[in-house]
Design a protein around this motif. Structure first.
Motif, PDB file in Angstrom:
ATOM      1  N   LEU A   1      70.644 -28.838  22.765  1.00  0.00           N
ATOM      2  CA  LEU A   1      70.627 -27.587  23.529  1.00  0.00           C
ATOM      3  C   LEU A   1      71.650 -26.610  22.964  1.00  0.00           C
ATOM      4  CD1 LEU A   1      70.557 -29.194  27.075  1.00  0.00           C
ATOM      5  CD2 LEU A   1      68.676 -27.921  26.028  1.00  0.00           C
ATOM      6  N   LEU A   2      71.448 -25.320  23.247  1.00  0.00           N
ATOM      7  CA  LEU A   2      72.435 -24.312  22.856  1.00  0.00           C
ATOM      8  C   LEU A   2      73.545 -24.282  23.902  1.00  0.00           C
ATOM      9  CD1 LEU A   2      70.227 -21.229  21.922  1.00  0.00           C
ATOM     10  CD2 LEU A   2      71.286 -22.862  20.356  1.00  0.00           C
ATOM     11  N   MET A   3      74.782 -24.278  23.441  1.00  0.00           N
ATOM     12  CA  MET A   3      75.918 -24.101  24.353  1.00  0.00           C
ATOM     13  C   MET A   3      76.687 -22.896  23.827  1.00  0.00           C
ATOM     14  SD  MET A   3      77.888 -25.010  26.867  1.00  0.00           S
ATOM     15  CE  MET A   3      79.113 -23.720  27.068  1.00  0.00           C
ATOM     16  N   MET A   4      76.279 -21.714  24.299  1.00  0.00           N
ATOM     17  CA  MET A   4      76.885 -20.475  23.826  1.00  0.00           C
ATOM     18  C   MET A   4      78.080 -20.146  24.718  1.00  0.00           C
ATOM     19  SD  MET A   4      73.457 -18.299  22.908  1.00  0.00           S
ATOM     20  CE  MET A   4      72.578 -18.552  24.435  1.00  0.00           C
ATOM     21  N   GLY A   5      79.235 -19.947  24.118  1.00  0.00           N
ATOM     22  CA  GLY A   5      80.431 -19.672  24.899  1.00  0.00           C
ATOM     23  C   GLY A   5      81.336 -20.887  24.922  1.00  0.00           C
ATOM     24  N   PRO A   6      82.403 -20.907  25.725  1.00  0.00           N
ATOM     25  CA  PRO A   6      82.777 -19.892  26.716  1.00  0.00           C
ATOM     26  C   PRO A   6      83.207 -18.580  26.062  1.00  0.00           C
ATOM     27  CG  PRO A   6      84.501 -21.529  26.473  1.00  0.00           C
ATOM     28  CD  PRO A   6      83.336 -22.026  25.679  1.00  0.00           C
ATOM     29  N   ASP A   7      83.329 -17.590  26.950  1.00  0.00           N
ATOM     30  CA  ASP A   7      83.710 -16.254  26.507  1.00  0.00           C
ATOM     31  C   ASP A   7      82.650 -15.699  25.564  1.00  0.00           C
ATOM     32  OD1 ASP A   7      85.199 -14.020  26.568  1.00  0.00           O
ATOM     33  OD2 ASP A   7      86.802 -14.735  25.260  1.00  0.00           O
ATOM     34  N   CYS A   8      81.386 -16.008  25.865  1.00  0.00           N
ATOM     35  CA  CYS A   8      80.294 -15.482  25.056  1.00  0.00           C
ATOM     36  C   CYS A   8      79.723 -14.296  25.801  1.00  0.00           C
ATOM     37  CB  CYS A   8      79.215 -16.545  24.863  1.00  0.00           C
ATOM     38  SG  CYS A   8      77.775 -15.920  23.984  1.00  0.00           S
ATOM     39  N   GLY A   9      79.904 -13.098  25.227  1.00  0.00           N
ATOM     40  CA  GLY A   9      79.468 -11.900  25.930  1.00  0.00           C
ATOM     41  C   GLY A   9      78.110 -11.404  25.494  1.00  0.00           C
ATOM     42  N   THR A  10      77.635 -11.874  24.347  1.00  0.00           N
ATOM     43  CA  THR A  10      76.427 -11.283  23.773  1.00  0.00           C
ATOM     44  C   THR A  10      75.483 -12.346  23.239  1.00  0.00           C
ATOM     45  OG1 THR A  10      77.647  -9.305  23.112  1.00  0.00           O
ATOM     46  CG2 THR A  10      75.568  -9.711  21.982  1.00  0.00           C
TER      47      THR A  10
END
Lengths: 514, 474, 319
Positions: A165-174
């Motif tokens: 799975l994709l785990m984008m972030g933390p602090d991923c704004g875009t």
């Protein structure tokens, strides 16, 4: 009763959503009943028997789609037609009750088997926990929250990696997934340029430039700002590269980050060899050597990254913009001898970086709250000195308040303050449009711009204000309107983040040498 | 990365947590999105979060899932049968002539609220242990009387739950698991012992129940044989009861089952008419029956290692207590009893209300009552609210329970099984507290029922249980 | 965007080109696509399917990878076509092994050949046919969509009720005529159904497709129906959409989409089972077939049910 009909030549809709339209149309105000069918003889016969066959329907061919609504007298048929047209372009509802809300990710995921991504923007204390729940329920994650401990980040990314799975972030704004912009993103054309980015505004800028060059974005995967640190080890960027390498809709991959930890950079760049597609690398202020050695295409800046990606991944011819030197000379001529410094007041971290690095090419005397050089680091509450670049999106400024892309108040106050400084030659600002951003970033700044210019004028100075608007013609508000408003206020508008940096650098060079 | 690439080839469908503004942007781009009604889990308390996290550890969670599945299986497959009636002294384990059972978690005489003290003194007079209420109060305070929770004697008690040696009890046997459950008989009217009333008329009725009603029911059961209570409960729900505050259908069904045997008993026609009139005098007659039904099933699910399923919710008018399957025996986790909110009888005001009291929340623990208001739209007038809210309650309780009981279903929800197996973890995760339908007793002794409404347990009880579970399991 | 304002000169040589690999292809179509054909055009576009008109006027489908194999269909390695702004009427160039549309190109060569595989009917006893029909009907009714051959949905509006009543009458007329071996009656029945009903493929056509594919199996007694339907399609091609007409012609030739063929292939194995057992065995293929379109899957399976009943009755008559 009267009959309102639409005939659609060669339709664009799946049958499931079409049938949903007939149900929905039946629910429109003033519509007694509605019917969606092909214009065959038999169907027209049925309509004829019911006395509903208008000349327009009579003329429909077998391959045309007929949408027939019977409306009660006095109904505004134009409004009904407009409403039906709107239903046609809207997606079919998932069905069931509409007002069901869930308290937990697990409940939502269980009840909505098609759910595939969670956007999580809760306090950092709980964010990791919610992200874990999402991953355990098979959802990809965009973790907008910050203040998640790095150990938790590593554990989440490892779990996501194991589950594919994709785990984008933390602090991923875009992020832009399947052409849907998430959180802070711009409305860009779908296309074949794929982006994996540890930088929010940096990736927004590259996506906007790609759009401006006529190409589009397949996926934009945000990794979170810490992904390329020693501790996290680039787990998400590596998974992101592999996902885009396997994605048939992606023809070229762009990587965006501040320079990674050395060991991580090596691991990430090693992926280029097996990607099977050209990979453009923009590590802001990073070095060319390692990238080229790994088989990547080194980009010097955001615009260069976009231009290379479009050239490598599409058949479009892309050329970078050129700096208008005459314009710069005209500005410099207006400045007084005392006016020697550039002050950058930015919302976007990577935009700050890009402008700052442009000046650093010529001089090390550049101060910033995000300077890597500790001797030139400026805290948020210190007054500016020399060339100063402030990132108002940095934690030190945001501490407890919304991002400056939403709440501009701090930056407005600083703009007025800088105008009082007789040593200031140029103030550089960015204005970020798009999903999640302020609804009128230029409009909200105009009074402060007017005040700043008045202060300078009263002191007999010309104050050059340079603005860059990050956005596309598809964003709301529209890019062109924001630019026009700035120009009307006497602001010099630049065309890209890269040009903004070059422009500031060129002026700085001239006024310092003068 | 096959999963990611399947994301790329599917339509984006987003669960949005935290910031509602993102929903509009995502929806405007044509993607499906649902925004959670999110609150910090466990009210954001760090020590509770730590407990939840310990219970959420993958390996631990798997053990819990398995244990909870067993617990709800045992609840759902329990087949409680009414097998007889008998005097408490003769049938209830641990009962003695000087024992008084009460509702809720353990409590001493001096801490009991007005209605419970009123009921205790009335019971002591009824048993002949004291000649009047004053003497009874002195006796109660003397330490000669043993006070003990019904729940610790395989029993449940409505409202004050006060049960003394010579009162007649339902005897319910769980055919599937072999355990028994007991509960008192309904006193029907408003001015009754379980609500704290205790004057001469109350005691007189208790005497009649001991001498006529109880023995006649006992004899009738011996003639007619066992009655399948789960089946009858399921029928009553289909007929518009929620079987806690609304028992119109259940009482008719029970009376229908008992009537032929009652007619065949050795009592006089006059006495039989008294019994039929008594049953007809209040729809509540079968209320205690369903409580014992639930108790028999839930006791069968108590004491399963690693289970976080709640097996008891009970109040004594001062404290609300729960017991959890994985914490065997009589471990109670308590918090302050709440105030019941709902319409009141004419002449009473909210400040007259006693605090939440009674073992009847055993019905919600099983999954009916407040959890099944969707089966009983007529109840909304009694407890306040709308039919839509009644439907929503059941859906919401689904979020804090483990599964559905396929043997007891709700027609209006497409025959969905009732929400079963309240999970301590889910209550804290969601911040949704179980909803309980209940009666309101006057805060002073001797007055009785003054209204009805809904109430939630205190979250502290669940927080303490989670901490204890984390220690044992995590 | 204005190039002066962006400071970027953009010269579009030609629009972005994406090349897609074909995954599988109807063997008959594949033979066509390997020959030089010339220029065709886009007939209609859907989220997962593009219908293309071949230069000779035939219709073919470019399907996304999840759409499934079917006659005259090329399955391509893309989830959907929505990203490529293809519009009806745009030109399509067919060169050997390659199909070029504005902005996209399909490499046909990697495609695996797909053939419709169908069972023979001759071995099935009337009793078995009856069991198959009953179990298929039960499954279709339980899991299918109302609004077509299954009858009007609950609380349907008058138009839907009228259409469903007409579909029902058409089915009754056709059934009577087939059993009476009355060609003129069969013709009237077919004409009563062809092109009738809501949705993109009229429900009546889907129903006829279900009977048509049975009439193409070895051992069928539905030959007279097949002859009449073929004639009607030749003489009255304008009665329904090109897509429907193509689907019906292919069904008469024993070629149907894979999900429908899977249902037929599952039937022989239910021999000597009762209705409940057969329903259990057929459940999975039936549910996949029902997922086609909105009511299309349901209406096609309704045709199969009627066809199987007719086969059974016609056998009975001969015995």
């Amino acid at each position: 009763m009267s009959t309102t009909a639409v005939v659609k030549k060669n339709t664009y809709f799946d049958s499931v959503s079409l049938m949903a339209i007939s149900t929905k149309a039946n629910g429109l105000d003033g519509v007694a009943q509605a019917f969606v069918a092909m214009g065959t003889e038999m169907n027209k016969g049925v309509l004829g028997n019911l006395g509903l066959l208008t000349p327009e329907l009579e003329a429909a061919g077998t391959g045309d789609l007929m949408i027939v609504a019977e409306t009660t007298d006095g109904t505004d048929t134009d409004a009904v037609l407009a409403a039906i047209e709107e239903l046609l372009v809207r997606k079919a509802p998932a069905g069931g009750e509409s007002a069901v809300t869930y308290r937990t990710i697990a409940a939502a995921a269980q009840d909505r088997p098609d759910a595939n991504l969670a956007v999580i923007a809760v306090n950092g204390t709980f964010a990791g926990r919610e992200a874990r729940k999402a991953l355990e329920n098979g959802l990809n994650v965009m973790l907008f929250s910050d203040n998640v401990p790095v150990g938790e980040e590593v554990a989440l990314k490892q779990l996501a990696h194991d589950k594919g799975l994709l785990m984008m972030g933390p602090d991923c704004g875009t992020a832009i997934i399947n052409n849907v912009g998430l959180c802070f993103a711009n409305a860009v054309r779908p296309g074949s340029v794929g982006i994996v980015a540890a930088s929010g505004t940096g990736s927004q800028e590259v996506s906007v430039r790609v759009h401006a060059l006529g190409a589009g974005i397949s996926q934009l995967i945000g990794t979170g700002g810490r992904d390329l640190s020693e501790e996290v080890g680039g787990i998400m960027m590596i998974d992101g590269i592999r996902a885009l390498a396997a994605d048939p809709a992606t023809s070229v991959i762009v990587l965006i980050s501040k320079p990674p930890a050395a060991a991580v950079e090596k691991k990430v760049l090693a992926e280029i060899a097996t990607a099977g597609k050209p990979v453009v690398v923009w590590f802001v202020g990073g070095s060319e050597e390692a990238v080229v050695a790994a088989g990547g295409h080194f980009a010097t800046g955001s615009e260069d990254a976009a231009v290379q990606a479009v050239r490598l991944g599409t058949e479009l011819e892309a050329v970078a913009g050129e700096l208008d030197t005459a314009r710069i000379d005209a500005v410099v001529a207006k400045l007084g001898a005392e006016q020697r410094y550039v002050r950058g007041l930015f919302c976007g971290g990577t935009l700050t970086d890009e402008a700052m690095y442009a000046l650093l090419e010529d001089t090390s005397d550049v101060w910033s709250n995000i300077q890597k050089n500790p001797d030139r680091k400026l805290s948020a509450d210190s007054p500016s000195t020399g060339h100063t670049f402030l990132d108002f999106g940095d934690d030190e400024f945001t501490n407890g308040r919304p991002h400056p892309m939403i709440d501009p108040s701090l930056r407005l106050a600083r703009l007025v303050e800088e105008a009082r400084d007789p040593e200031v030659a140029v103030i550089v600002m960015d204005f970020i449009l798009g999903f999640g951003a302020h609804e009128d970033p230029v409009g909200v700044t105009l009074p402060a711009i007017a005040e700043a210019r008045q202060i300078a004028a009263d002191a007999g100075r010309h104050l050059e204000i340079v603005g860059y608007v990050l956005g596309t013609d598809r964003d709301a508000p529209v890019l062109a309107d924001q630019i026009a408003a700035l120009e009307a206020a006497g602001v010099t508008v630049t065309a890209s983040s890269t040009e903004t940096g070059q422009y500031a650098r060129a002026i700085a060079r001239k006024v310092t040498n003068a | 990365m096959s999963t990611t690439n399947s994301l790329f080839s599917s339509d984006l469908n987003v669960v949005n947590v935290g910031l509602a503004m993102f929903e509009d942007d995502i929806a405007a781009q044509g993607a499906e999105v649902t925004t959670l009604d999110w609150t910090p889990p466990a009210g954001g308390k760090p020590e509770v979060l730590a407990a939840l996290d310990a219970l959420g550890d993958l390996e631990v969670a798997q053990k819990i899932e398995a244990a909870n599945a067993e617990a709800v299986e045992r609840i759902a497959n329990s087949q409680p049968m009414l097998v007889g009636f008998g005097r408490a002294l003769d049938v209830v384990p641990g009962m003695t002539p000087t024992t008084i059972l009460h509702s809720g978690p353990p409590i001493t005489w001096d801490r009991m609220n007005g209605p419970m003290q009123g009921a205790v003194t009335g019971a002591l007079v009824f048993e002949g242990l004291a000649k009047d209420l004053d003497e009874a109060a002195a006796l109660a305070a003397s330490g000669e009387i043993t006070f003990s929770p019904c729940h610790e004697h395989d029993a449940v008690g409505s409202m004050a739950g006060v049960t003394s040696a010579s009162m007649y009890m339902h005897i319910v046997r769980n055919e599937t698991h072999g355990n028994y459950a007991y509960t008192n008989l309904s006193e029907q009217m408003a001015k009754i012992l379980r609500m704290g009333a205790n004057d001469g008329s109350v005691v007189e009725r208790l005497v009649w129940m001991r001498d006529v009603l109880g023995p006649m029911l006992k004899e009738a059961m011996e003639i007619g044989g066992p009655i399948d209570l789960r089946l009858m409960l399921a029928q009553a729900l289909h007929m518009g009861d929620e079987c806690h505050n609304r028992n119109n259908a259940g009482t008719l069904l029970l009376q229908q089952a008992l009537a032929p045997s009652l007619l065949q008993t050795s009592f006089t026609t006059e006495q039989k008419k008294q019994v039929f009139d008594f049953i007809a005098s209040s729809d509540y007659f079968s209320g205690p029956t369903w409580m014992a039904t639930a108790k028999a099933a839930l006791d069968a699910a108590h004491g399963i290692e690693n289970s976080t399923v709640v097996t008891t919710m009970a109040r004594n008018g001062v404290e609300f207590g729960i017991r959890v399957s994985g914490l065997a025996g009589n471990q109670w986790f308590t918090g302050p009893a709440g105030t019941v909110v709902g319409p009141m009888f004419a002449g009473y005001k909210p400040e007259d209300s006693g605090r939440d009291i009674g073992d009847s929340a055993i019905t919600e623990t099983y999954g009916f009552g407040g959890f099944t208001m969707s089966a009983a739209p007529a109840i909304v007038a009694l407890v306040g609210g709308t039919v839509q809210e009644a439907m929503a309650y059941t859906r919401e309780m689904g979020e804090i329970t483990t599964s559905q009981n396929p043997n007891v279903t709700i027609p209006a929800l497409d025959f969905q099984g009732i929400p079963t197996g309240i999970d301590v973890r889910k209550v804290l995760d969601t911040g949704i507290l179980p909803i309980i339908n209940t009666a309101i007793a006057h805060k002073d002794a001797g007055i009785g029922m003054i209204g009805a409404g809904v109430v939630n347990p205190p979250v502290e009880a669940f927080e303490k249980a989670a901490a204890a579970l984390a220690e044992v399991i995590g | 965007m204005d190039s002066e304002r962006t400071g970027v000169a953009v010269t579009a040589v030609r629009s972005t080109h994406a090349v897609f690999r074909a995954l599988s292809c109807d063997a008959v179509l594949l033979a066509h696509l390997r020959a030089p054909l010339g220029r065709g055009r886009v007939e209609s576009t859907y989220h997962r399917v593009l219908n293309l008109l071949l230069p000779d006027g035939r219709l073919m489908a470019l399907a996304g990878r999840d759409a499934g194999d079917a006659p005259w269909t090329l399955v391509v390695d893309t989830p959907h076509w929505s990203a490529y702004d293809i519009e009806a009427g745009q030109p399509v160039e067919f060169t050997p092994g390659r199909i070029a549309l504005p902005g996209i190109e399909i490499d046909v060569d990697p495609a695996e050949e797909w053939h419709t595989i169908l069972p023979a009917l001759g071995d099935l006893t009337p009793q078995h046919l009856g069991v198959a029909a009953r179990s298929l009907y039960a499954l279709t009714r339980a899991h299918g969509e109302f609004g077509g051959m299954l009858g009007a949905s609950r609380n349907a509006w008058p138009m839907e009720s009228v259409v469903c009543a007409a579909l029902d009458e058409g089915r009754a007329a056709l059934t009577r005529a087939v059993l009476a071996r009355d060609p003129a009656g069969i013709r009237d029945g077919v004409l009563a159904l062809l092109g009738l009903g809501p949705g993109l493929t009229p429900a009546g056509d889907d129903f006829l497709t279900g009977i048509a594919v049975l009439s193409a199996l070895d051992g069928t007694r539905l030959g007279p129906f097949a002859t009449v339907l073929g004639d009607v399609l030749d003489e009255r091609s304008g009665r329904t959409t090109l897509l429907s007409a193509t689907t019906l012609r292919e069904a008469l030739a024993g070629r149907v989409r894979a999900s429908l063929a899977d249902v037929l292939c599952a039937i022989p194995a239910t021999r000597r089972q009762d209705t409940a057992q057969a329903a259990d065995a057929l459940k999975n293929p039936v549910r996949r077939a029902l997922a086609h379109g909105h009511t299309s899957g349901t209406d096609t399976l309704s045709g199969l049910v009627t066809g199987l009943h007719l086969e059974k009755e016609l056998r009975g008559q001969q015995l």
